[in-house]
Design an enzyme around this catalytic site. Structure first.
Site, short mmCIF file in Angstrom:
data_model
loop_
_atom_site.label_atom_id
_atom_site.label_comp_id
_atom_site.label_asym_id
_atom_site.label_seq_id
_atom_site.Cartn_x
_atom_site.Cartn_y
_atom_site.Cartn_z
CG HIS B 59 -1.98 -1.03 1.20
ND1 HIS B 59 -1.81 -2.31 1.67
CD2 HIS B 59 -3.26 -0.97 0.74
CE1 HIS B 59 -2.93 -3.00 1.52
NE2 HIS B 59 -3.83 -2.22 0.96
CG HIS B 296 -5.93 2.05 -0.95
ND1 HIS B 296 -6.02 2.59 0.31
CD2 HIS B 296 -6.19 0.72 -0.81
CE1 HIS B 296 -6.31 1.63 1.18
NE2 HIS B 296 -6.43 0.49 0.53
CD GLU B 457 -23.41 -2.90 23.20
OE1 GLU B 457 -23.23 -2.28 22.12
OE2 GLU B 457 -24.46 -2.78 23.87
CG HIS B 521 -32.37 -8.86 24.39
ND1 HIS B 521 -32.86 -8.24 23.27
CD2 HIS B 521 -32.13 -7.86 25.28
CE1 HIS B 521 -32.93 -6.94 23.48
NE2 HIS B 521 -32.49 -6.68 24.69
#
Lengths: 738, 738
Positions: B59, B296, B457, B521
């Site tokens: 890269h 890139h 989270e 859940h």
């Protein structure tokens, strides 16, 4: 939020010139009296209190705080028809803070959704197995657009629904004929606005200027653990404005129905950008738990319920009580809905007279019939490549044909298009028509079916669910990304599987063989999850023919998402062995051999090792048969006879699976595995890295022969409970301890 | 970015009063000449071109664009010591856009990291197996703080590193004695700023006002697929400011080393908030691919390399050339680093004289020795609960003791503390000391070891990796959330496992038995992933004694993260059978039985079904033994003899596993499973929902007896390749098709 703010009845408008652009009548439908609003607010809140109290469970606080918003949406603003909840040009409502579902169930009851009787409401948090009032709203129920619960998902789903409407409108609407011009509403709490998946989707909605979308923020300032300022200090309005959203502040959202209605109408009329309505409310308003985090998930207690009813002038002895005046308040909703349906039908009739072909296509589209023509675009076997080809290229060819031909198909990418290789000639990018990009090829308009999602995998998967949720088969979303980066999107993929939404996930670069990008990019354990996920088909084809089969599986599974797992590197083609029909059965005999000593399972990019090991074993006097096994879940659905015909366990010969992933799950089918146990490594693609991890024909052959020798000595029974990791020794590397 | 902007040499400062607050000397160290900078820029860029060209991979584009930033950091601003890369008070640098790693490797070479020779640089993208220059930077190499690659992770890691430094500084620094006052730098590209995990972490860093942190944004406006405006229109500076960050704009980041140095020094001196330095650069600057997305991940080609070298006045025939003047340019770095080390040591010596006890503790802390006292806080068996207790409560008791006693422990939560039940008496929340929260209990200061992460989270897990990466054992992060919501955080959990970072994930509410929250859940398939993930210990204890064992496992695994899977509902305690030492071995005999007809595997919350089925089977004249199996990975590490002693396959009796998850992976150990195949359902906790899905002692017993009858008839061999899903029939529900 301080209490002085709550009583400070005013509406603050940010950044949008109300009077100049909008007709006052649109902004303020005739409202019923304050008194009648107060009656409904009280009834709804007391009903919530009773319904949580009866089984001592549920989420009362936010649902109570959102009651005024409920009146604004269900009585005044939302376009819907309780007696025909699926009428196409309805507004879509997504309750992203799904734990407040009681709010939605109650309003559905009050306005007259037939299924939502008072008796049904009482099944909330009960043991009744056929309840339609689960703890979070579920898509199965007419009137619920998507299942929500895991926070943030609903925001991205809403963006998907809004894109789908936008795309259909841009494709089929004609001046004076607005077949599709619905709004998409998303109710959120604090949690939804903190989750990355939602923020990614918010950025995209702002970028795409989705003016048919509004987020309605129940800003009660309280989360499960305490006040929201425990973990958040940002200026949310400024953040939303920075993302290109129109922002409206409402400071008295507990009671000011009129202000909310005005903001919602303004959102509908805004033709420039999505809207964010920041509604200050009080969790557990007017109860003993008002403003406390305890109100989030705790019933009020008998005393608290009594107190609340008294505060609203209701009789504490009456439970689950809806005064006739409250039903009367909503009695115009059903006729209004019928009228909106009728209007919609008239528009379509007039359109059909003027644009008969388009009307036919549109009707097929919204009925999901157009999508059924997918088979026209899967190439026949004789047209397939015979030279080594990466399955990502094979899939790209199929996508190129599908994309051009199947107008219901929408392709999504996460920036890696040059590597994933999914697109089609002259495909139009979905963009605001006035949006200028520095690279001109990516400008587009709202008819575009190519969605550039940036580097936002989780939002991509969750937006795909929203696209699919507009109506079965109306839009078929294809997502694409490197396989390993679907690890960012798992919660979205799961929600699609749970809801039975047909999306096709094209997961490229699916093995260690990708090479130098190294262990962070090399999937090893992820397939174990996707193979285990209910109602998801994880298909790993070994060549172009099997890739065709994978797409066929994906399109036939109309209530199931599919993930097609594709190689970066060129794979040998097996026109003599591979079979699209075999893919549909999950596994099939690739190369048969009478009196074989061993069965080799080949999978995806590593099929070549099974086939070449077979040749090498023949040199050693060992006969083997080869099974191709692209999809475990499909194979599980086959008859016992078919399974036995493929696996031939009764012949008491060992079965060895060869795959460069962890072996977990294959133990069901095989006695031994040649597999990975650690993460990968940055090495050159294909041979070098395969070789480093022991994936060479010589090493595999040697280990298979050792296994056969051992079996000859101690018997096949010895392998029961003694699964053999044939590649166990050579694979520890780097920092992996366990 | 237009080219006119590139040449417009000016620095734009947002929102921070430079002259009044900062000493000019700090802001502008004496810079070398522009000419020497240009020489280094050219050398670095040509080296990148050569290194990508040699193996035709890598890269190049962004790494080239970031060269001026490299000079600013490695020559002028960053506090580090090449000869002792682990000296404690060093600045931390995280390269979140890890694909630009060549940038980092080259600067490490130029400043004199001994391992990073020119020969080593040439191993980039080679087949050399002992290369220290992988395609993304890896933590194993001294000088690399964390492994990066999956975008966005590094941003959250940086926040973790900054918190750890902040917390140590607040705990041990004294006026005039700054033991810990390092900066934490994070280099990002466009991708990192789009990923949800990064945005979540950015919000938290702003909330916590982490002034020892700066994000350095390589804003080249180009991503893999095109220009960034294809998928992004937000005002990034406004968004960062809305999140509480100080923003500095640099418009000529390709060349203006001085401006970047000034911005970095300003970030270090800002004592109010984290800094965001928005550096406009050009991808593939000065090359034939300049400004193009192709730059890139595509080498320039021989012609392109030649062209570039000519542009910088270098000899196209010389490859991998570093002029002596460039080495000379960096020759002050090593002495400066040594001096910084010496200063650090002097500070510690002076501190030790004045605060000997604290100095001792600090030294133990940074050496990871304090953490080794964890065993003092695990309660002995005789002190454990004997009545039914949820394992989340058992774990909470252990965390309460650990938190109070073990100062290296940091506890993280995602809003659900009232449900996960993790905290300790009078624990201090990590907050800016002047931050006021509406709920007063959550105010705190920087000595706090309780991190409220909001509803984020993924950021929590990735921040935990940063906390752990400060130094082995210096901080032991504990995360906590509902098990199902770790599905948002998988990419973070994986990066911890890949890097060998010790974090302990407390995943509560780990079964369908949680009840009414419903299928969104209720974990069903997620354990299959965590059991498959290399170097992660997934431990599911069945009672409080086993929960003690799970924590012991977690603390002993110093280079491995652990996930402890905990029940919401109360579990029967088995003081006569359960054994913490057994947990360490992964599986052990829970109830032995001579001449047993069947072995039952009990796991976690469903152990009760195994034990009660055993009793019921005795009534039917069937003898069974019970195995407890909390951790597959630990069991795999046991000797063959131990495994056989537990499983007793040689006795040729069937083995049945009972667990309310999908069975994938258990087929290695069992012949049959009583398990889940679909997603869950919203029903009351425990008995009701277990019953709905067939988890009753009666049904289990019936199915086990049927299996035994069948085995008696056809023989145990029949089970090979014929794994039996004993609970297969009863479990289809709702929308699940496959």
């Amino acid at each position: 939020m301080s209490s002085t703010e709550v009583v400070n009845v005013r509406t603050k408008i940010h950044g949008y010139k109300l009077d100049q652009n909008l007709a006052p009548t649109l902004l303020q439908p005739a409202l019923e009296s304050e008194e009648s609003h107060r009656k409904v607010l009280g009834t709804v809140r007391c009903l919530i209190a009773d319904l949580c109290q009866q089984h001592n469970g549920g989420h009362p606080g936010s649902a109570m705080g959102m009651a005024a918003l409920g009146i604004a949406l269900y009585k005044y603003t939302m376009r819907y028809s309780p007696l025909n909840p699926s009428f196409f040009n309805r507004d879509r409502l997504v309750l992203s803070n799904g734990h407040t579902c009681l709010w939605q169930y109650i309003f559905m009851h009050l306005v007259g959704f037939p299924a939502m009787s008072l008796e049904q409401l009482k099944t909330y948090h009960s043991a009744q197995r056929d309840s339609i009032c689960p703890g979070h709203p579920e898509i199965q129920l007419a009137g619920i657009e998507v299942t929500t619960g895991p926070l943030g998902q609903g925001v991205a789903n809403t963006v998907g629904l809004a894109i789908a409407s936008k795309q259909l409108g841009a494709t089929y609407n004609r001046p004076g004929h607005h077949l599709v011009d619905n709004m998409t509403w998303c109710v959120v709490g604090d949690g939804c606005l903190q989750e990355g998946v939602a923020i990614e989707a918010i950025q995209l909605a702002g970028h795409w200027r989705l003016d048919n979308l509004a987020i309605l923020y129940d800003n009660n300032g309280v989360t499960c653990s305490g006040t929201v300022d425990v973990a958040t200090s940002e200026d949310i309005n400024a953040r939303m404005a920075a993302c290109g959203w129109h922002v409206v502040d409402i400071l008295d959202g507990d009671t000011n129905v009129g202000a909310i209605v005005q903001a919602l109408e303004q959102a509908r009329e805004n033709k420039h950008q999505p809207s964010f309505v920041n509604i200050r409310t009080t969790i557990g308003v007017d109860t003993n738990l008002q403003g406390q985090n305890k109100a989030h998930g705790t019933p009020l207690g008998a005393e608290g319920v009594r107190h609340l009813k008294q505060a609203y002038g209701m009789d504490p002895k009456q439970e689950f009580f809806v005064p006739p005046s409250v039903y009367a308040f909503f009695q115009d909703v059903i006729p209004k809905g019928k009228k909106q349906e009728a209007t919609s039908e008239q528009i379509l009739s007039a359109y059909a007279l003027k644009f008969p072909e388009l009307a036919k296509e549109f009707t097929m589209r919204i009925r999901g019939q157009l999508s059924k023509h997918w088979l026209d675009f899967i190439p026949p076997k004789e047209e397939l490549s015979k030279k080594k080809t990466p399955t990502r290229i094979s899939a790209g060819r199929i996508v190129a044909a599908l994309g051009k031909g199947l107008s219901s198909l929408v392709l999504m990418t996460c920036d890696l298009q040059p590597a994933t290789n999914m697109s089609w000639d002259n495909c139009t990018t979905f963009q605001h028509p006035e949006h200028k990009t520095s690279c001109e090829t990516m400008m587009g308009n709202y008819t575009g079916r190519y969605l550039q999602c940036g580097i936002r995998e989780h939002a991509m998967a969750a937006i795909a669910n929203g696209l699919a949720a507009l109506g079965p088969g109306t839009v078929i979303p294809l997502t694409s990304a490197f396989f390993q980066f679907y690890s960012y999107a798992i919660a979205g993929v799961r929600m699609g599987a749970l809801q039975g939404l047909q999306a096709i996930h094209l997961a490229t670069h699916d093995s260690i063989a990708i090479g130098h990008d190294g262990p962070t990019h090399q999937p090893v354990e992820l397939p174990a999850l996707f193979r285990a996920m209910p109602n998801l088909l994880y298909v790993r084809p070994c060549d172009e023919e099997e890739t065709c089969g994978a797409f066929m599986v994906a399109f036939e599974a109309e209530r199931t998402p599919t993930m097609i797992s594709l190689s970066r590197h060129p794979l040998v083609q097996y026109p003599e062995h591979s079979d699209r029909e075999g893919v549909k059965r999950g596994a099939y005999v690739f190369i048969e051999e009478e009196e074989a000593d061993v069965t080799l399972i080949g999978v995806g990019a590593e099929m070549v090792f099974a086939v070449e090991a077979r040749s090498k074993l023949i040199e050693l006097g060992i006969k083997s048969r080869v099974i191709s096994f692209p999809c475990q879940r499909l194979f599980e659905g086959q008859s016992r006879d078919y399974k036995e015909s493929v696996m031939q366990y009764s012949k008491r010969k060992p079965v060895v699976v060869i795959e460069a992933f962890v072996v977990n799950g294959w133990e069901r089918y095989a006695d031994a595995g040649y597999s990975m146990r650690t993460f990968g490594k940055s090495l050159p693609p294909e041979d070098e890295i395969y070789g480093f991890f022991g994936f060479t024909v010589d090493e595999i052959t040697t280990k298979v022969r050792q296994l056969l020798n051992e079996v000859a000595e101690v018997g096949i029974e010895f392998l029961r409970g003694n699964f053999r990791d044939l590649n166990g020794g050579a694979m520890s590397h780097g920092i992996n301890i366990y």
